[in-house]
Design a protein around this motif. Structure first.
Motif, mmCIF file in Angstrom:
data_model
loop_
_atom_site.group_PDB
_atom_site.id
_atom_site.type_symbol
_atom_site.label_atom_id
_atom_site.label_comp_id
_atom_site.label_asym_id
_atom_site.label_seq_id
_atom_site.Cartn_x
_atom_site.Cartn_y
_atom_site.Cartn_z
ATOM 1 N N GLY A 151 0.745 -1.122 0.091
ATOM 2 C CA GLY A 151 0.180 0.341 0.528
ATOM 3 C C GLY A 151 0.948 1.237 -0.141
ATOM 4 O O GLY A 151 0.402 2.361 -0.576
ATOM 5 N N GLY A 152 2.492 0.444 0.201
ATOM 6 C CA GLY A 152 2.913 2.422 0.105
ATOM 7 C C GLY A 152 3.551 2.185 1.140
ATOM 8 O O GLY A 152 3.712 1.835 2.768
ATOM 9 N N ARG A 153 5.124 2.538 1.290
ATOM 10 C CA ARG A 153 6.307 2.740 2.486
ATOM 11 C C ARG A 153 6.326 3.978 3.301
ATOM 12 O O ARG A 153 7.277 4.270 4.198
ATOM 13 C CB ARG A 153 7.441 1.766 1.741
ATOM 14 C CG ARG A 153 7.109 0.539 1.542
ATOM 15 C CD ARG A 153 6.974 -0.564 2.789
ATOM 16 N NE ARG A 153 7.870 -0.500 3.569
ATOM 17 C CZ ARG A 153 7.621 -1.490 4.854
ATOM 18 N NH1 ARG A 153 6.284 -1.305 5.402
ATOM 19 N NH2 ARG A 153 8.651 -1.901 5.448
ATOM 20 N N GLN A 154 6.002 4.564 3.054
ATOM 21 C CA GLN A 154 5.675 5.842 3.377
ATOM 22 C C GLN A 154 5.940 6.324 4.916
ATOM 23 O O GLN A 154 6.824 7.451 5.332
ATOM 24 C CB GLN A 154 4.739 7.068 3.197
ATOM 25 C CG GLN A 154 4.884 7.527 1.331
ATOM 26 C CD GLN A 154 3.173 6.578 0.490
ATOM 27 O OE1 GLN A 154 3.678 5.619 1.153
ATOM 28 N NE2 GLN A 154 2.955 7.155 -0.733
ATOM 29 N N LEU B 34 12.045 -3.572 3.509
ATOM 30 C CA LEU B 34 11.077 -4.077 3.197
ATOM 31 C C LEU B 34 10.045 -2.647 1.044
ATOM 32 O O LEU B 34 10.141 -1.999 2.459
ATOM 33 C CB LEU B 34 10.373 -4.599 3.604
ATOM 34 C CG LEU B 34 9.341 -5.279 3.331
ATOM 35 C CD1 LEU B 34 9.420 -6.438 2.104
ATOM 36 C CD2 LEU B 34 8.643 -5.998 4.511
ATOM 37 N N THR B 35 10.396 -3.612 0.589
ATOM 38 C CA THR B 35 9.846 -1.895 -0.332
ATOM 39 C C THR B 35 8.540 -2.507 -0.279
ATOM 40 O O THR B 35 8.219 -3.261 -0.238
ATOM 41 C CB THR B 35 10.570 -2.012 -1.843
ATOM 42 O OG1 THR B 35 10.752 -3.450 -1.888
ATOM 43 C CG2 THR B 35 12.517 -2.022 -0.644
ATOM 44 N N GLU B 36 8.174 -1.883 -0.845
ATOM 45 C CA GLU B 36 6.700 -2.260 -1.988
ATOM 46 C C GLU B 36 6.388 -3.284 -2.500
ATOM 47 O O GLU B 36 5.753 -4.014 -3.040
ATOM 48 C CB GLU B 36 6.321 -0.375 -2.775
ATOM 49 C CG GLU B 36 5.816 0.546 -1.634
ATOM 50 C CD GLU B 36 4.908 0.934 -2.685
ATOM 51 O OE1 GLU B 36 4.686 1.755 -3.847
ATOM 52 O OE2 GLU B 36 5.309 2.732 -2.434
ATOM 53 N N LYS B 37 7.709 -3.533 -2.984
ATOM 54 C CA LYS B 37 7.180 -5.382 -3.709
ATOM 55 C C LYS B 37 7.076 -6.629 -3.034
ATOM 56 O O LYS B 37 6.654 -7.584 -2.848
ATOM 57 C CB LYS B 37 8.531 -5.633 -4.162
ATOM 58 C CG LYS B 37 9.518 -5.370 -5.609
ATOM 59 C CD LYS B 37 9.764 -5.391 -6.423
ATOM 60 C CE LYS B 37 10.220 -4.811 -7.520
ATOM 61 N NZ LYS B 37 11.250 -3.645 -7.352
ATOM 62 N N PRO C 85 -3.068 4.084 3.711
ATOM 63 C CA PRO C 85 -4.193 2.755 3.346
ATOM 64 C C PRO C 85 -3.484 2.007 2.631
ATOM 65 O O PRO C 85 -2.948 1.632 2.071
ATOM 66 C CB PRO C 85 -4.908 3.172 2.041
ATOM 67 C CG PRO C 85 -4.917 5.032 2.626
ATOM 68 C CD PRO C 85 -3.804 5.114 3.055
ATOM 69 N N SER C 86 -3.601 0.734 3.378
ATOM 70 C CA SER C 86 -3.472 -0.095 3.234
ATOM 71 C C SER C 86 -4.785 -2.025 2.973
ATOM 72 O O SER C 86 -4.822 -2.460 3.900
ATOM 73 C CB SER C 86 -2.459 -1.239 3.834
ATOM 74 O OG SER C 86 -1.671 -2.820 3.872
ATOM 75 N N LEU C 87 -4.532 -2.535 1.641
ATOM 76 C CA LEU C 87 -5.277 -3.757 1.307
ATOM 77 C C LEU C 87 -5.371 -4.886 2.739
ATOM 78 O O LEU C 87 -6.309 -5.632 3.320
ATOM 79 C CB LEU C 87 -5.327 -4.195 -0.163
ATOM 80 C CG LEU C 87 -6.345 -3.804 -0.805
ATOM 81 C CD1 LEU C 87 -6.554 -3.941 -2.051
ATOM 82 C CD2 LEU C 87 -7.604 -3.348 -1.099
ATOM 83 N N GLY C 88 -4.031 -5.082 2.573
ATOM 84 C CA GLY C 88 -3.483 -6.011 3.515
ATOM 85 C C GLY C 88 -3.659 -6.186 5.037
ATOM 86 O O GLY C 88 -4.407 -6.830 5.554
ATOM 87 N N VAL C 89 -3.759 -4.761 5.445
ATOM 88 C CA VAL C 89 -3.730 -4.609 6.596
ATOM 89 C C VAL C 89 -5.298 -4.436 7.021
ATOM 90 O O VAL C 89 -5.677 -5.078 7.986
ATOM 91 C CB VAL C 89 -3.346 -2.805 7.575
ATOM 92 C CG1 VAL C 89 -4.016 -2.364 8.747
ATOM 93 C CG2 VAL C 89 -2.119 -2.951 7.148
ATOM 94 N N GLY C 90 -6.414 -4.166 6.101
ATOM 95 C CA GLY C 90 -7.810 -4.196 6.588
ATOM 96 C C GLY C 90 -7.843 -5.335 6.195
ATOM 97 O O GLY C 90 -8.918 -5.848 7.430
#
Ligand SMILES: O=c1[nH]c(=O)n([C@H]2C[C@H](O)[C@@H](COP(=O)(O)O)O2)cc1CO
Length: 145
Positions: free
Chosen positions: A11-14, A42-45, A78-83
């Motif tokens: 979802g983004g590493r900001q 750990l990157t966005e990949k 926001p992150s689908l995985g976290v949701g």
């Protein structure tokens, strides 16, 4: 105590620097099973390069989730995985703390904020300089109950 920390990866590493701070603080209260989420390497990949693939990541994380005593999620990015993890945690009747920074300018999903039931599932707004206090208060109350 086993703690499952959730934070955005694909979802983004900001917010990785904040995740790092949170994981360090959480380690005072127990073993953080998902320490890798806070790794600056750990990157966005995601982890698929080192592990066998997404199925292994999913199955390992679901096992860790079911082993955990409490789930702490930084939900600003926001992150689908976290949701998904949060939904599964609710289904498992786990204790969940979501923390969100309104200073980001974002508005948290109603499906997360609206899930706060005042006991098992909590959503707290915070400023970065308050994170230590917020976690201390939450874990103090957790061990009392
Ligand atoms: O490589 C991974 N490793 C991993 O443990 N996750 C889990 C932990 C994080 O709390 C969450 C992040 O989901 P997402 O990648 O959709 O932002 O999913 C997710 C990925 C990549 O999706």
């Amino acid at each position: 105590m086993h703690i499952y920390f959730c934070g955005s990866i694909r979802g983004g590493r900001q917010d990785v620097a904040i995740y790092q701070k949170i994981v360090k603080l959480l380690q005072k209260y127990g073993a953080v099973l998902t320490e890798h989420v806070s790794s600056s390497e750990l990157t966005e990949k995601g982890e698929d390069v080192v592990l066998k693939g997404d199925k292994d990541i999913h199955d390992r994380d679901m096992e860790w989730l079911s082993m955990s005593d409490v789930i702490v999620a930084e939900v600003t990015q926001p992150s689908l995985g976290v949701g998904y993890e949060l939904g599964r945690a609710v289904a498992m009747k786990k204790k969940v703390l979501c923390i969100f920074r309104p200073s980001s300018g974002r508005v948290l999903s109603a499906m997360i904020r609206g899930a706060d039931d005042g006991s098992l599932f909590r959503v707290l707004d915070y400023r970065e300089d308050e994170v230590e206090q917020i976690l201390e208060k939450y874990f103090d109350e957790l061990v009392k109950n």
